[in-house]
Design an enzyme around this catalytic site. Structure first.
Site, PDB file in Angstrom:
ATOM      1  CG  ASP A 117      -0.252   0.033   2.533  1.00 32.15           C
ATOM      2  OD1 ASP A 117       0.744  -0.699   2.687  1.00 32.15           O
ATOM      3  OD2 ASP A 117      -0.676   0.788   3.430  1.00 32.15           O
ATOM      4  CG  HIS A 164      -1.144  -7.301  -1.707  1.00 32.16           C
ATOM      5  ND1 HIS A 164      -2.425  -7.459  -2.205  1.00 32.16           N
ATOM      6  CD2 HIS A 164      -1.168  -6.189  -0.948  1.00 32.16           C
ATOM      7  CE1 HIS A 164      -3.181  -6.474  -1.749  1.00 32.16           C
ATOM      8  NE2 HIS A 164      -2.445  -5.692  -0.984  1.00 32.16           N
ATOM      9  CG  ASP A 207       3.577 -15.985  -6.873  1.00 30.13           C
ATOM     10  OD1 ASP A 207       3.578 -14.822  -6.433  1.00 30.13           O
ATOM     11  OD2 ASP A 207       4.152 -16.316  -7.923  1.00 30.13           O
ATOM     12  CD  GLU A 262       0.819  -5.705   1.976  1.00 33.17           C
ATOM     13  OE1 GLU A 262      -0.101  -6.299   2.552  1.00 33.17           O
ATOM     14  OE2 GLU A 262       0.910  -4.464   1.916  1.00 33.17           O
TER      15      GLU A 262
HETATM   16  O1  9MR Z   1       2.921  -6.637   9.360  1.00 34.72           O
HETATM   17  C1  9MR Z   1       1.631  -6.405   9.922  1.00 34.72           C
HETATM   18  C2  9MR Z   1       1.198  -7.657  10.638  1.00 34.72           C
HETATM   19  O2  9MR Z   1       2.049  -7.941  11.724  1.00 34.72           O
HETATM   20  C3  9MR Z   1      -0.236  -7.494  11.115  1.00 34.72           C
HETATM   21  O3  9MR Z   1      -0.684  -8.729  11.649  1.00 34.72           O
HETATM   22  C4  9MR Z   1      -1.127  -7.060   9.956  1.00 34.72           C
HETATM   23  C5  9MR Z   1      -2.580  -6.831  10.365  1.00 34.72           C
HETATM   24  O4  9MR Z   1      -2.691  -5.767  11.234  1.00 34.72           O
HETATM   25  O5  9MR Z   1      -0.636  -5.857   9.382  1.00 34.72           O
HETATM   26  C6  9MR Z   1       0.652  -5.988   8.848  1.00 34.72           C
HETATM   27  O6  9MR Z   1       1.066  -4.760   8.358  1.00 34.72           O
HETATM   28  C7  9MR Z   1       0.440  -4.258   7.195  1.00 34.72           C
HETATM   29  C8  9MR Z   1       0.021  -2.830   7.511  1.00 34.72           C
HETATM   30  O7  9MR Z   1      -0.992  -2.853   8.474  1.00 34.72           O
HETATM   31  C9  9MR Z   1      -0.414  -2.056   6.277  1.00 34.72           C
HETATM   32  N1  9MR Z   1       0.586  -2.118   5.245  1.00 34.72           N
HETATM   33  C10 9MR Z   1       0.892  -3.489   4.873  1.00 34.72           C
HETATM   34  C11 9MR Z   1       1.445  -4.231   6.051  1.00 34.72           C
HETATM   35  C12 9MR Z   1       1.921  -5.623   5.656  1.00 34.72           C
HETATM   36  O8  9MR Z   1       0.883  -6.493   5.375  1.00 34.72           O
END
Ligand code: 9MR
Length: 589
Positions: A187, A511, A557, A566
């Site tokens: 994102d 992602h 994938d 991601e």
């Molecule tokens: O890395 C984060 C993970 O530990 C959490 O469980 C998850 C849900 O809250 O969020 C991950 O972080 C994401 C972030 O909130 C938004 N940008 C993408 C991140 C990676 O997925």
């Protein structure tokens, strides 16, 4: 299959050049798992042959097809995370540089790999290069970005102060400039908490291996100035972070849209951006990072370095007055408009952030009040675990060890305890790797290792082990660290090489919005995919696509899989640390 897909975007000559590897890939079996990038002549070399009764293996010269080494397979039992029977092919003794593959009668041939003196240099540089691709507020010309060149996005020069962040002097709706920085992940938002550990990790890499990085060239616009390129890249994010501090010292939790963007390029993601409430976690992570930046940039930019220290102190003071302002997006959305639905990084316990910030400020200033706040000796018995974005005090231990010669003498006994702690944490991993793991890797020491971003857990374990190796000189830690690198580059439950653009079984659909929207078949290179995660939090988006719940295999994938596929700056930074610290240690010209 991957090779077949990839050639679609290659020109005619490239197609011809690729034929050998396509023929090869078709013969290769995914039953043999190994690091698809390769090995140094002098380090351990292991492949795992799964679910086979074969007893011998051969190393084959990829060009001449000559057998150059043979060995016996050692049964290792079932790997509980993939439910595969493992047989270890150890060819450490074979130490000639070149291109090879492993062949097992009745099983097939492995993907190719290299044995070379600088085997991790290219992939390591690419892992840092990922951050260039993540730069907000700038165009990426082809000279640096190749076929992933793109227009500028997110100038972030008119960022709106959200109602949750309003003060008398910056009321709701005030516009501030908060440009630059790295996009967090797939994102386009920018989060201070996650920037904290990511930026730290890269500064620690520089701090520990300055000679290596003083000459390491990256393909970035700043690479002709006199500053080490890694510091130029990190500076891009620091320049953003410093703008996230409010006038009272508190730091905004994040800079974000109200909702995640669709699969569009940065230039087309034009929704309004907000800075959101100040929190204790963000403020302390900021304080820690700025105190580190103070010491790391002192030599190359004194004025900037001094400013970082002043901002660090102001942040720390704010946190002391606002000890427990926790980010809770749901509660915030009940009180303030507009609703914010992007990443939360909502850490409910800030004691480790306090400790980390106090340690870094103690190192920066040697002031006893910070040393007392850090209260290291008391917590050493109980606390400290592998770092992640929500648990950061072990980062402070890395810094204490690295800077032990610059601490007051009275601190010497504490440093000894810190050394013991760090080595005992690393020893647990090392022992698991050498005595217990059926794949002979440190990853999997605990069930919880296979979580969201599991590959960053493997990378952070590698970073811990490299810290232990640097401290003790004990090669067993280095071997264990490299085992996790092998894991990430192919010796794992799926057979994927998890860094985009490298290996044979490549990650093709991470992602990552730019990679989804740019029309280029191959994703941006150098990105570490999040990795297998049986949590399947994205199952609703990936309907019917998961075929297993096995922890080490639960990976898709496909772009839908933001919980396994991601990419993120806090996952790439520790893999950069691991690869490049290993290269700085073992690489030979
Ligand atoms: O890395 C984060 C993970 O530990 C959490 O469980 C998850 C849900 O809250 O969020 C991950 O972080 C994401 C972030 O909130 C938004 N940008 C993408 C991140 C990676 O997925």
């Amino acid at each position: 299959m991957v090779s077949m897909l990839k050639i679609k975007s290659f020109g005619f000559t490239a197609v011809l050049l690729s034929i050998a590897s396509i023929v090869f890939a078709q013969n290769a079996t995914n039953k043999i798992r190994l690091n698809q990038v390769g090995f140094y002549p002098t380090t351990e070399k292991v492949a795992i042959v799964t679910d086979s009764i074969a007893r011998e293996f051969f190393v084959i010269n990829a060009a001449t097809k000559e057998k150059v080494y043979s060995g016996e397979l050692k049964p290792m039992g079932m790997w509980e995370y993939s439910e595969e029977y493992s047989n270890k092919a150890d060819f450490t003794k074979f130490n000639k540089t070149g291109k090879y593959f492993i062949s097992v009668p009745g099983v097939g041939d492995s993907y190719p790999f290299e044995i070379s003196n600088q085997v991790n240099l290219t992939v390591g540089k690419a892992s840092l290069g990922f951050l260039y691709y993540q730069r907000a507020s700038t165009a990426l010309p082809a000279q640096y970005a190749g076929k992933w060149a793109r227009a500028a996005g997110h100038p972030d020069d008119q960022v709106i102060v959200h109602a949750s962040a309003a003060t008398a002097t910056r009321p709701e709706g005030t516009k501030i400039k908060s440009s630059k920085g790295w996009y967090d992940a797939g994102d386009y938002n920018k989060y201070i908490v996650n920037s904290g550990i990511s930026t730290y990790t890269l500064m620690a890499l520089y701090e520990q291996y300055p000679k290596f990085f003083d000459t390491l060239k990256l393909n970035i616009p700043e690479n002709t100035n006199s500053i080490p390129d890694i510091l130029d890249e990190i500076r891009w994010n620091l320049d953003w972070m410093v703008t996230m501090q409010d006038e009272d010292g508190g730091v905004y939790h994040k800079l974000t849209n109200t909702n995640f963007d669709g699969s569009v390029m940065p230039a087309d993601a034009v929704n309004g951006r907000y800075v959101i409430m100040k929190t204790t976690a963000a403020t302390l992570d900021f304080a820690a990072v700025m105190a580190v930046a103070y010491r790391v940039y002192k030599k190359t930019d004194k004025a900037f370095s001094d400013k970082c220290l002043a901002q660090s102190i102001a942040a720390y003071d704010w946190a002391k007055k606002n000890k427990n302002v926790i980010y809770n997006q749901g509660v915030m959305n009940q009180k303030f408009n507009p609703d914010i639905n992007t990443g939360a990084y909502d850490d409910g316990n800030v004691s480790d952030e306090f400790q980390w910030a106090a340690i870094e400020l103690f190192i920066a200033t040697n002031k006893s009040s910070y040393g007392e706040d850090a209260n290291i000796e008391f917590t050493l018995r109980t606390d400290f675990e592998l770092p992640n974005w929500a648990k950061v005090n072990t980062l402070g231990l890395y810094s204490l060890i690295q800077n032990r010669d610059y601490l007051p003498e009275t601190y010497a006994p504490t440093v000894e305890l810190v050394k013991d702690k760090l080595l005992s944490m690393a020893t647990k991993l090392q022992k698991y790797q050498s005595n217990k793991s059926a794949f002979a890797i440190a990853m999997g020491v605990s069930n919880g290792n296979f979580n969201w971003g599991s590959n960053s857990t493997a990378a952070n374990q590698g970073m811990l082990l490299m810290n232990a190796y640097k401290l003790s000189g004990d090669g067993a830690y280095l071997t264990a660290a490299i085992s996790n690198l092998d894991y990430l580059l192919g010796r794992n439950g799926t057979g994927y090489c998890y860094i985009s653009g490298y290996g044979t079984k490549q990650v093709m659909n991470p992602h990552h919005r730019p990679s989804e929207a740019d029309g280029v078949l191959e994703p941006v290179p150098g990105m570490l995919a999040g990795g297998p995660n049986p949590g399947q939090e994205d199952a609703g988006y990936c309907a019917g696509k998961y075929t297993t719940k096995l922890p080490a295999k639960c990976y898709i994938d496909e772009q839908c899989s933001y919980a396994t596929n991601e990419v993120a700056i806090n996952w790439n930074s520790p893999i950069s640390f691991l690869i490049l610290s290993v290269e700085a240690t073992k690489g030979r010209k």
